[in-house]
Motif scaffolding. Structure first.
Motif, PDB file in Angstrom:
ATOM      1  N   ALA A 442       1.311   4.285  11.751  1.00  0.00           N
ATOM      2  CA  ALA A 442       1.603   2.684  11.975  1.00  0.00           C
ATOM      3  C   ALA A 442       3.051   2.645  11.991  1.00  0.00           C
ATOM      4  CB  ALA A 442       1.108   1.735  10.855  1.00  0.00           C
ATOM      5  N   ARG A 443       3.488   1.360  12.676  1.00  0.00           N
ATOM      6  CA  ARG A 443       4.839   1.277  12.840  1.00  0.00           C
ATOM      7  C   ARG A 443       5.753   1.117  11.546  1.00  0.00           C
ATOM      8  NH1 ARG A 443       6.198  -1.546  17.766  1.00  0.00           N
ATOM      9  NH2 ARG A 443       4.550  -1.425  19.376  1.00  0.00           N
ATOM     10  N   ASP A 444       4.854   0.612  10.409  1.00  0.00           N
ATOM     11  CA  ASP A 444       5.687   0.471   9.101  1.00  0.00           C
ATOM     12  C   ASP A 444       5.715   1.940   8.534  1.00  0.00           C
ATOM     13  OD1 ASP A 444       3.289   0.994   8.306  1.00  0.00           O
ATOM     14  OD2 ASP A 444       2.988  -0.758   6.893  1.00  0.00           O
ATOM     15  N   GLY A 445       5.732   3.016   8.939  1.00  0.00           N
ATOM     16  CA  GLY A 445       5.566   4.314   8.526  1.00  0.00           C
ATOM     17  C   GLY A 445       4.549   4.828   7.581  1.00  0.00           C
ATOM     18  N   THR A 446       3.442   4.189   7.529  1.00  0.00           N
ATOM     19  CA  THR A 446       2.256   4.441   6.801  1.00  0.00           C
ATOM     20  C   THR A 446       1.386   5.156   7.351  1.00  0.00           C
ATOM     21  OG1 THR A 446       1.152   2.372   6.777  1.00  0.00           O
ATOM     22  CG2 THR A 446       2.632   2.626   4.945  1.00  0.00           C
ATOM     23  N   CYS A 447       0.510   6.163   6.638  1.00  0.00           N
ATOM     24  CA  CYS A 447      -0.833   6.675   7.588  1.00  0.00           C
ATOM     25  C   CYS A 447      -1.795   6.812   6.599  1.00  0.00           C
ATOM     26  CB  CYS A 447      -0.336   8.500   7.709  1.00  0.00           C
ATOM     27  SG  CYS A 447       0.918   8.608   8.927  1.00  0.00           S
ATOM     28  N   LEU A 448      -2.947   6.948   7.221  1.00  0.00           N
ATOM     29  CA  LEU A 448      -4.367   6.825   6.502  1.00  0.00           C
ATOM     30  C   LEU A 448      -5.058   7.887   7.275  1.00  0.00           C
ATOM     31  CD1 LEU A 448      -5.668   3.158   6.007  1.00  0.00           C
ATOM     32  CD2 LEU A 448      -4.782   4.646   4.421  1.00  0.00           C
TER      33      LEU A 448
END
Length: 915
Positions: A442-448
């Motif tokens: 994601a754009r906020d730097g998080t991954c799932l």
């Protein structure tokens, strides 16, 4: 009866035959009309030769025809049958015969009694009792169809059939005359130093000369050979005869090759969303550009296999490809572009669409479900089925059946974030512990990490509390097995990071910096390739973070940032596809280095200005570029006379030559200063600040002599032309020339009798001639259209002013009287122009957006010699004192002479059994 195109003459019109060929059909060579009669509502009638010829057409077995409209109905043509009475409403039956039908259940009928070489075709509903109407000519009907195929036709190259043990020999004649599709794969097999150099020369501008005529290809190859330092090869290429064409009237004396690199194997004129695949055993690059055109390129030959326009009401944001039941499909994700609703605010749902990769036809209906744009798509295997995995601005992950488009059970969780801007921007699919998973960034730097079978997430979110993390946008993700350990690899504005998907923890440090990244395979092991936005490429071993290749700058396109990076294996070698906003470069980091002299370097960005001067008996060129430097070149051999003239705060807006302080000088300008340099040593001797608190920013600059003083003229964004005393570095004490527009594009001075005047172009429809001393307008040169370019012929006998309109016309004027002396329609656009008097002959040289350079006699308004084609748009032109031409294109400069080479015409072997 003569035979044309395999058909007896006059049986079918040329328009019909051309339409059949456009639809990839053909009439067998052995076709001949025969005695043939059929039953019709009007009784038995003979079938005319034109109808027989149409019924004999053979279409490719892998294709069918559809109407080129919103319905896309399949048309069966030819498909003949007898017509029953009652199908057509009429009092007197006519000899109707059906030549085909379409998916809308309409028959295509022809009246056998009036079937000429382009007969009329009538469309009648199958329910019968229909009026036939006027009908359409067969050529019109065929022009409104388009072929549809599931099969991609790859060109067969000689390398596909030539024994691998055979070492190809390539000479200058082959470089000019051979089919690029056949020649390019052979070049990879050459091992001799001379052959590899010839291969580098050929590849440099093959994207230009692939489809050009032989004369243009010969010119480009001869120029590129000099750029590579291969002058002997250039002369051999220039001497290759082309049937029906004279010898080239231009000779390349020297040139730079600022961006030439043997690792850049090809350049494709495509940009946009990109993925690679192996189709029918061939590695390909699939590109979806900003104009919604789908391209497929064969990476072995560089040939374009598919170019299809996708008809969608959304802007495309994501692309994936997959094979389903032997057919290749492109999957796209989109965002609202405002067409769907005049009151749409851009937040309506994005669509997933499926397209036939071979021809760009949509498959089924668009898939709707996301509440925001669809910014990432991928295709995965889940429980034996192929599924589309999509994500976007609504931060949700959704799944769809690839074959049917049916929605599947999608995960209920959402990507972390607070709004649409934190939505899913990257998706990768793979396996973790034998289970199919998707990784979303994601754009906020998080991954799932999502479990695609259960719909839940696998472990916690992948995130870091790195205090130095500023730009965190994740634009790429991948899943790899590194030494038996499942690993998630992410990158983007955030550097490359490696994660354990089970625990959500990062291990090791970061790799590279901000940019693009891709997971690839090299020598049987997984590697990570990173490319900075500036084009620096590094290959990493992710297990120990060791650099395997690089870092290297392939100088792909330094005028545009890298925005795409993918990888493929071509002929057993790892090849990188590096995309910018202008082009896509095919890069092989293991390509052999250039042998011999190699390219001459220089500017790193586009050259916008060039001037010619003389110092200490040496004639030189001064070039100014967007890399904020100017350079001084010895006209004789292209060597640099001094170090680059640096220190400009912005692009070099102008260069000129003058005598300052009694000595030859080079003068350069940026938007705020004039700088005076010693062209022999590179020493800066003067600096003139032209803003002086009055906001005069320089748009262009020229220099000359007035009343024994060196004077620089600056044309500004403030609508004024100001004069500067270059000897003293102060204003020249002359009145400012005030234009009639917000800014002045050009101001060039010349002597008319005993009067010093300035020709001023303010971007309007008039060029004004000003008296430099009084500041008064002496003449106004009025035009019908906006004047784009200005040049002067500073002749002591008869000076001239030349004005040009971008769309192809230049005008010649007498500045003493304001008289219009004539105009020339060049037949091309005009992007750059220069003028000079050479041996008493006034010459004008023009360079177009189509890269063609033409020399003109301003007195007769006739072209002198043939045109010269260069690889890039012309950035600057200058005529030297002896009539040679300095031409800048991109970051390169070349010196050419308007006359054929007198060198040897030998065509030596450049391949052979070299080691």
């Amino acid at each position: 009866m003569s035979i044309e195109h395999g058909v007896p003459a006059d049986v079918l019109s040329p328009e019909v035959l051309s339409a059949i060929a456009q639809l990839r059909g053909h009439i067998p060579g052995g076709f001949r009309p025969r005695d043939w009669a059929v039953s019709t509502p009007a009784g038995e009638r003979p079938v005319p030769p034109a109808v027989q010829a149409l019924l004999a057409v053979v279409w490719p077995s892998s294709q069918h025809l559809v109407t080129d409209d919103e319905f896309g109905w399949e048309v069966h043509l030819p498909s003949h049958c007898e017509v029953e009475a009652g199908l057509v409403r009429e009092t007197i039956p006519r000899p109707w015969f059906a030549i085909g039908h379409d998916e809308g259940q309409w028959f295509l009928l022809v009246d056998l009694a009036s079937a000429d070489d382009d007969f009329r075709v009538h469309r009648v509903d199958h329910e019968g009792d229909q009026q036939v109407g006027k009908g359409r000519r067969l050529s019109t009907l065929l022009a409104e169809l388009r072929p549809v195929t599931d099969h991609l036709d790859f060109p067969v190259a000689r390398a596909d059939t030539q024994p691998l043990r055979e070492q190809p020999a390539v000479d200058a004649h082959q470089l000019v005359h051979a089919d690029p599709t056949e020649l390019l794969p052979l070049l990879d097999r050459i091992t001799s130093a001379e052959g590899r150099l010839a291969a580098d020369v050929y590849r440099t501008s093959v994207y230009r000369h692939r489809s050009s005529d032989l004369v243009t290809r010969r010119q480009l190859l001869a120029l590129d050979a000099v750029r590579w330092g291969a002058s002997d090869l250039s002369r051999a290429i220039a001497a290759v005869p082309v049937a029906g064409a004279p010898a080239d009237s231009w000779t390349v004396e020297w040139a730079t090759g600022a961006r030439l690199d043997p690792r850049v194997r090809a350049r494709l004129d495509v940009r946009g969303h990109q993925v690679t695949a192996v189709i029918q055993g061939r590695p390909v690059l699939v590109t979806l550009d900003w104009q919604s055109t789908l391209h497929v390129h064969d990476l072995a030959t560089g040939a374009a296999v598919v170019e299809a326009s996708l008809k969608s009401k959304q802007d495309f944001k994501a692309l994936a490809v997959a094979e389903v039941d032997g057919r290749w499909i492109a999957v796209t994700g989109g965002a609202c572009c405002g067409w769907c609703n005049s009151s749409c605010d851009g937040r309506c749902g994005g669509l997933i669409e499926r397209w036939n990769l071979a021809d760009g036809m949509r498959i089924g209906e668009p898939l709707a479900g996301h509440l925001g744009s669809v910014q990432a798509v991928a295709v995965a295997q889940v429980a034996g089925d192929q599924v589309i995995v999509s994500g976007g601005g609504d931060r949700s992950l959704r799944m769809w059946d690839l074959r049917t488009g049916a929605p599947l059970n999608s995960p209920t969780a959402k990507q972390p974030g607070v709004d649409d801007l934190d939505g899913i921007s990257a998706i990768a699919v793979g396996d973790v512990d034998g289970r199919p998973v998707a990784v979303t960034g994601a754009r906020d730097g998080t991954c799932l990490v999502w479990d695609l079978e259960s719909g839940g997430t696998l472990g916690p979110a992948l995130t870091t509390d790195d205090p130095d993390r500023v730009d965190a946008w994740i634009s790429s993700a991948a899943i790899a097995d590194l030494d038996g350990r499942p690993t998630v690899v992410t990158g983007g504005d955030d550097p490359m990071r490696l994660w354990d998907p089970r625990t959500g923890r990062q291990f090791g440090g970061t790799l590279g910096g901000s940019g693009k990244s891709v997971l690839a395979e090299l020598d049987g092991r997984s590697v990570i390739v990173t490319a900075t936005y500036e084009g620096v490429i590094t290959v990493w071993d992710p297990c120990d973070r060791r650099v395997v290749r690089g870092p290297v700058s392939v100088a792909a396109d330094l005028d545009a940032d890298v925005n795409m990076l993918t990888a493929a294996v071509v002929s057993g070698r790892l090849v990188l596809l590096v995309g910018t906003q202008q082009h896509t470069f095919v890069v092989d980091l293991d390509a052999a280095p250039t042998s011999g002299q190699g390219p001459r370097r220089g500017h790193t960005k586009t050259i916008d200005n060039v001037a010619v001067g003389t110092a200490d008996s040496v004639t030189y060129l001064v070039t100014g570029g967007q890399d904020r430097t100017a350079r001084v070149w010895d006209l004789a051999d292209g060597t640099e006379l001094c170090a680059p003239l640096a220190g400009h705060r912005d692009h070099v807006n102008g260069v000129a030559v003058a005598r300052v302080g009694g000595r030859p000088a080079a003068v350069t300008a940026d938007d705020s200063c004039l700088r005076v340099w010693n062209p022999s040593t590179g020493e800066r001797t003067r600096m003139v600040g032209v803003k002086n608190g009055e906001g005069h920013r320089v748009l262009s600059m020229s220099a000359g002599e007035y009343d024994g003083r060196a004077v620089g003229l600056t044309a500004g964004y403030d609508g004024r032309v100001l004069a500067w005393n270059l000897d003293e570095g102060t204003p020249a004490g002359l009145p400012p020339l005030t234009g009639h527009a917000k800014y002045i594009k050009e101001a060039l001075s010349l002597t008319v009798g005993d009067q010093r005047v300035v020709a001023v172009n303010d971007g309007g429809k008039a060029v004004r001639i000003w008296d430099l001393v009084s500041g008064e307008t002496t003449h106004t040169l009025q035009h019908e259209y906006t004047v784009d370019l200005l040049a002067v012929v500073a002749s002591p006998v008869r000076p001239l002013v030349v004005t040009a309109i971008r769309y192809g016309t230049f005008h010649v004027w007498d500045p003493a009287t304001g008289e219009h002396l004539g105009s020339v329609d060049t037949g091309d656009t005009i992007r750059r122009m220069a003028a000079a008097e050479i041996d008493g002959q006034p010459l004008v040289v023009t360079g177009g957006y189509e890269r063609a350079i033409r020399l003109w006699d301003a007195a007769t308004r006739q072209q002198v010699g043939s045109s010269l084609i260069v690889p890039e748009e012309v950035g600057a032109l200058a005529l030297t004192f002896t009539g040679r031409l300095a031409v800048a294109f991109g970051p390169d400069i070349a010196l050419v002479s308007p006359g054929p080479s007198s060198s040897s015409s030998c065509s030596s072997v450049l391949g052979g059994q070299g080691a």
